[in-house]
Scaffold this motif. Sequence first.
Motif, PDB file in Angstrom:
ATOM      1  N   UNK A  11      48.921  41.551  38.135  1.00  0.00           N
ATOM      2  CA  UNK A  11      47.719  41.285  38.942  1.00  0.00           C
ATOM      3  C   UNK A  11      47.172  39.926  38.496  1.00  0.00           C
ATOM      4  N   UNK A  12      46.459  39.270  39.418  1.00  0.00           N
ATOM      5  CA  UNK A  12      45.944  37.933  39.095  1.00  0.00           C
ATOM      6  C   UNK A  12      44.468  37.818  39.469  1.00  0.00           C
ATOM      7  N   UNK A  13      43.778  36.890  38.780  1.00  0.00           N
ATOM      8  CA  UNK A  13      42.366  36.636  39.111  1.00  0.00           C
ATOM      9  C   UNK A  13      42.252  35.260  39.754  1.00  0.00           C
ATOM     10  N   UNK A  14      41.110  35.004  40.359  1.00  0.00           N
ATOM     11  CA  UNK A  14      40.923  33.709  41.019  1.00  0.00           C
ATOM     12  C   UNK A  14      40.818  32.562  40.018  1.00  0.00           C
ATOM     13  N   UNK A  18      46.274  36.462  34.287  1.00  0.00           N
ATOM     14  CA  UNK A  18      47.141  37.557  34.761  1.00  0.00           C
ATOM     15  C   UNK A  18      46.724  38.835  34.033  1.00  0.00           C
ATOM     16  N   UNK A  19      46.950  39.933  34.713  1.00  0.00           N
ATOM     17  CA  UNK A  19      46.573  41.241  34.166  1.00  0.00           C
ATOM     18  C   UNK A  19      47.782  42.164  34.318  1.00  0.00           C
ATOM     19  N   UNK A  20      48.187  42.767  33.207  1.00  0.00           N
ATOM     20  CA  UNK A  20      49.321  43.689  33.235  1.00  0.00           C
ATOM     21  C   UNK A  20      48.805  45.076  32.865  1.00  0.00           C
ATOM     22  N   UNK A 120      47.305  40.778  44.121  1.00  0.00           N
ATOM     23  CA  UNK A 120      48.560  41.457  43.780  1.00  0.00           C
ATOM     24  C   UNK A 120      49.572  41.314  44.919  1.00  0.00           C
ATOM     25  N   UNK A 121      50.845  41.387  44.557  1.00  0.00           N
ATOM     26  CA  UNK A 121      51.920  41.424  45.560  1.00  0.00           C
ATOM     27  C   UNK A 121      51.966  40.185  46.431  1.00  0.00           C
TER      28      UNK A 121
END
Lengths: 139, 364
Positions: A11-14, A18-20, A120-121
């Motif tokens: 997942x990513x933020x603006x 990154x977030x796992x 995401x994605x």
Amino acid sequence: MEQYNIPQGLYYTHDHAWVKVEGNTIRIGVTDFLQKLAGEITFIRIPRVGKALAAGATLCSIQSGKWAGKIQVPMSGKVLESNGELPTNPKLLNSDSYDEGWVCVMEPDDLAVGLQNLIHGDDADKFFTEEHAKYSKPE
Amino acid sequence: MNLYRLGLMPWAETQAIYHVLAQTRQEGLVICRPSAPCVCLGLHDDLEQEVNVKYCQDHNIPLIRRDIGGGMVLLAKEQIFFQLVLRAGNPLLAGRREEFFAKFLEPAIKTLASFHIRADLKPPADIVVNGKKISGNGAGDINGFAVYTGNILVAFDRTTMSNVLNLPSPRFRELTRLSMQRYLTTMEEELGYTPDFTAIEEQLIANFSTWTEGLQSVPYSEKLKTAVKATAKDLTSSDFLNLPGKQTQVRQVKINEGTYIRLHHLPECFTPNVSGNRECINQAGKVCPGYAILIIQGGEIIEFESNGFLCWANSHINSLKDYLLGTKWCDSDIRSAICKWQQSLASNITTINEELLLRWLLVR
């Protein structure tokens, strides 16, 4: 995108964290895009273990030359672990931003809700394409 | 874009204003000067390591930390500040963060040119006149907005600057001051007179207006002033000032882009005692007082001074200077310099621990 390493499944933020998802916890780091935009990172102030942080608060700040930037807390929660290697070896953020250059592990207050606000994605590909267009130099 | 031309204003507000503009998501250009001196830390400077807090207290020099990069600086009314706040998506910001400095500093370079001072950009973020720095700069992201700040040194008090720095010895302080004498300059020194501040500000604004869209002067509203004062309190709070910062193994002061003055303590005594232990026998187990002060410029050693070798009286260590000056500050070149120095000493000296010398001179 060829220019950047954008692992699928993250997942990513603006602001380019990154977030796992790892069970009930999340591991956070900075994206390849950010480290390329920043250039050689010379310092990072990592979050304190045990601290409860609200979404949007400053998670960590990084320095590159005379520029300093920040990454915000992607979702509220408690810091379980910080990467103690980084303050003495911030180059890991440049050389291995998705693995050895991880910043911290958090226990989110509400993981499911927190993830809804992240990219995401297919949306991630679109996001990075737009960001690249925004920051790339005109020919 | 809004132009805030504020002239002399309270020292803390000169820093707080660009934070407030970014926090409230407003683009703008600020031109101002602090009405009194202050010490301003960069976001990642370590207060204890960088600042002589006692000197500042004794001389009523207040402290502030900015939420952007760049190093610790002494700000004073003889400096004109230019601060630009841009939204992240502004097309001006294409490329790497540091690359925008070239564009951002262009108006200041042109302003100096209009006073017949030939200044150049020294990448990534210095303005130099004949190799001497004449401007200090920093940048960062606040609330998703990009902030770039700079100043033009119209005059600069190097003695106070060297006093507000936390430095390990009077000699190091003196060499720091002398280095600033050598590698910093000011408009006043270049011109031989003090130029008119208003004229400089007007030139700066004219030069910025060539590439900032629709620059329009706006007043410093009461609402903005209130927000600025509140932010100034945060930036000067003990919690913010004492944030943990970047700590270095070696005390180093950056004089300008590429020029550093460094203090290298001897890691261990040159003369092992009877048990082969390298604790300095003259210091009763304490660290050897031997040290070197190195000035590195563009990766080369341009100054070397050493002292305090109680256990190595006939070391001829000072003659090493002749071999180090002009040498690249890297393992192979320093090793070669040490070899040549050793050969020159020939029979005057019995043993030199080359690896220890290397560790001493190359410590990062």
